[in-house]
Write a protein that holds these residues in place. Structure first.
Motif, PDB file in Angstrom:
ATOM      1  N   ASN A 208      34.061  37.180 -18.358  1.00  0.00           N
ATOM      2  CA  ASN A 208      33.579  35.809 -18.174  1.00  0.00           C
ATOM      3  C   ASN A 208      32.768  35.340 -19.367  1.00  0.00           C
ATOM      4  O   ASN A 208      31.822  34.574 -19.223  1.00  0.00           O
ATOM      5  N   GLY A 209      33.146  35.796 -20.541  1.00  0.00           N
ATOM      6  CA  GLY A 209      32.396  35.439 -21.737  1.00  0.00           C
ATOM      7  C   GLY A 209      31.935  36.680 -22.468  1.00  0.00           C
ATOM      8  O   GLY A 209      32.060  37.818 -21.975  1.00  0.00           O
ATOM      9  N   PRO A 210      31.358  36.523 -23.641  1.00  0.00           N
ATOM     10  CA  PRO A 210      30.959  37.689 -24.444  1.00  0.00           C
ATOM     11  C   PRO A 210      29.827  38.493 -23.828  1.00  0.00           C
ATOM     12  O   PRO A 210      29.710  39.690 -24.069  1.00  0.00           O
ATOM     13  N   ASN A 211      28.961  37.847 -23.039  1.00  0.00           N
ATOM     14  CA  ASN A 211      27.820  38.538 -22.445  1.00  0.00           C
ATOM     15  C   ASN A 211      27.979  38.802 -20.959  1.00  0.00           C
ATOM     16  O   ASN A 211      27.016  39.213 -20.302  1.00  0.00           O
ATOM     17  N   ASP A 212      29.165  38.568 -20.420  1.00  0.00           N
ATOM     18  CA  ASP A 212      29.412  38.797 -19.001  1.00  0.00           C
ATOM     19  C   ASP A 212      30.771  39.487 -18.860  1.00  0.00           C
ATOM     20  O   ASP A 212      31.804  38.829 -18.718  1.00  0.00           O
TER      21      ASP A 212
ATOM     22  N   MET B  27      20.634  49.532 -26.313  1.00  0.00           N
ATOM     23  CA  MET B  27      19.521  48.783 -25.722  1.00  0.00           C
ATOM     24  C   MET B  27      18.769  47.983 -26.779  1.00  0.00           C
ATOM     25  O   MET B  27      18.291  46.872 -26.510  1.00  0.00           O
ATOM     26  N   LEU B  28      18.683  48.539 -27.977  1.00  0.00           N
ATOM     27  CA  LEU B  28      17.930  47.879 -29.033  1.00  0.00           C
ATOM     28  C   LEU B  28      18.774  46.885 -29.817  1.00  0.00           C
ATOM     29  O   LEU B  28      18.249  45.873 -30.301  1.00  0.00           O
ATOM     30  N   THR B  29      20.055  47.162 -29.967  1.00  0.00           N
ATOM     31  CA  THR B  29      20.894  46.298 -30.797  1.00  0.00           C
ATOM     32  C   THR B  29      21.581  45.189 -30.025  1.00  0.00           C
ATOM     33  O   THR B  29      21.956  44.163 -30.605  1.00  0.00           O
ATOM     34  N   GLY B  30      21.796  45.366 -28.709  1.00  0.00           N
ATOM     35  CA  GLY B  30      22.484  44.340 -27.926  1.00  0.00           C
ATOM     36  C   GLY B  30      23.987  44.407 -28.115  1.00  0.00           C
ATOM     37  O   GLY B  30      24.541  45.360 -28.652  1.00  0.00           O
ATOM     38  N   GLY B  31      24.666  43.370 -27.654  1.00  0.00           N
ATOM     39  CA  GLY B  31      26.123  43.339 -27.721  1.00  0.00           C
ATOM     40  C   GLY B  31      26.744  43.872 -26.448  1.00  0.00           C
ATOM     41  O   GLY B  31      26.143  43.832 -25.372  1.00  0.00           O
ATOM     42  N   VAL B  32      27.961  44.416 -26.576  1.00  0.00           N
ATOM     43  CA  VAL B  32      28.685  44.958 -25.439  1.00  0.00           C
ATOM     44  C   VAL B  32      28.563  46.476 -25.470  1.00  0.00           C
ATOM     45  O   VAL B  32      28.791  47.105 -26.502  1.00  0.00           O
TER      46      VAL B  32
END
Length: 316
Positions: A111-115, A261-266
């Motif tokens: 449902n998108g790059p962060n979901d 956890m520190l860098t984010g993303g998928v």
């Protein structure tokens, strides 16, 4: 008129022999009957081989299954107690199980790059681990061979390895962000730097423990360094090398969660942090179990691989 019947000695002999045989049979019949009765008693007392095999198989099965089930039951029981004592701030096992069924009913949605589903997050983390670990293997295993083979290089690199190996892998993450200018290559760099040390050390130790007789034979046969490495060192060092690979994979899977956890993303680490920001404790607990199961599968696969190529004296 009196009639008499005379028997010759030759006619009497068969009769006497027959009488003797009858007497022996009569005298021996109680002993044979007792022996037959005793054999029947022993056959009744001793269990059949099939029943013994079935009992041993059943006992080994329960010894293999029952202890893990008891451990899992203890974990669930402690989890339920903690959930009750915290007033429900920690979800209980039943609520978490229902949430897990909902999550794994569609683990690969987008449902998108962060979901994205948990399946995509796990695959992304495994991809980063595979790339970083593969680069570490390409560098670390040959470096371990060279360091273990030559005494000068061993004395040269041992202080550097002893200095850099205890450094926390996350301490290398800012260096990766500074050099590569991106979160994904920085995470791969962190996996690389934390995976290379076990492979270098174990491979070098394996080379140094090759029996000197093997090297003396190679010297007598005037073998080249390539043949020494491929025909003598590699078969002997393979068990140590696979042990280093197993340790490196376990370390890499531990580090990638913290790095994401520190860098984010998928990734599974980012998913845990994102769920914490949403205060969704159920998904955090589910992610913990997913991380543990994936790590367990990787460990089990590498143990089987190492066992298949390990000599008996090294196993002991």
């Amino acid at each position: 008129m009196v009639s008499a019947v005379f028997h010759s000695p030759l006619d009497a002999a068969p009769v006497a022999a027959q009488n003797a045989m009858n007497n022996v049979a009569i005298n021996a019949s109680p002993a044979s009957a007792r022996s037959q009765k005793q054999s029947k008693t022993e056959a009744t007392a001793s269990p059949a081989p099939a029943s013994r095999d079935w009992a041993a198989l059943s006992r080994s099965f329960w010894m293999a299954v029952l202890p893990p089930l008891c451990g899992l039951g203890l974990l669930i029981g402690l989890w339920a107690v903690v959930s009750t004592t915290t007033g429900g701030s920690i979800p209980n096992p039943v609520e978490t199980w229902k949430q897990a069924l909902e999550i794994f009913s569609n683990p690969f949605y987008r449902n998108g790059p962060n979901d994205q589903g948990v399946g995509w997050n796990v695959l992304m983390s495994l991809e980063r681990v595979a790339v970083g670990f593969g680069m570490a293997a390409l560098v670390g295993i040959p470096a371990g061979f060279v360091i273990g083979r030559f005494n000068f290089l061993s004395r040269m690199f041992n202080p550097l390895i002893s200095l850099l190996r205890p450094v926390s892998p996350l301490a290398w993450l800012p260096i990766g962000l500074l050099v590569f200018k991106g979160a994904n290559p920085a995470a791969i760099w962190t996996i690389f730097i934390c995976s290379i040390w076990p492979m270098i050390i174990n491979t070098a130790v394996g080379v140094q423990r090759v029996p000197q007789d093997y090297m003396n034979v190679a010297r007598v046969l005037n073998l080249s360094e390539w043949k020494i490495a491929t025909k003598i060192l590699f078969p002997a060092v393979l068990p140590y090398m696979l042990t280093g690979v197993r340790l490196a994979v376990g370390t890499a899977w531990l580090v990638i969660v913290a790095a994401e956890m520190l860098t984010g993303g998928v990734g599974i680490g980012f998913w845990v942090w994102d769920e914490w920001n949403n205060l969704n404790v159920k998904n955090i607990i589910i992610a913990i179990f997913v991380i543990g199961i994936v790590g367990l599968v990787l460990e089990f696969a590498l143990i089987k691989l190492a066992t298949a190529f390990t000599f008996e004296e090294v196993k002991a």
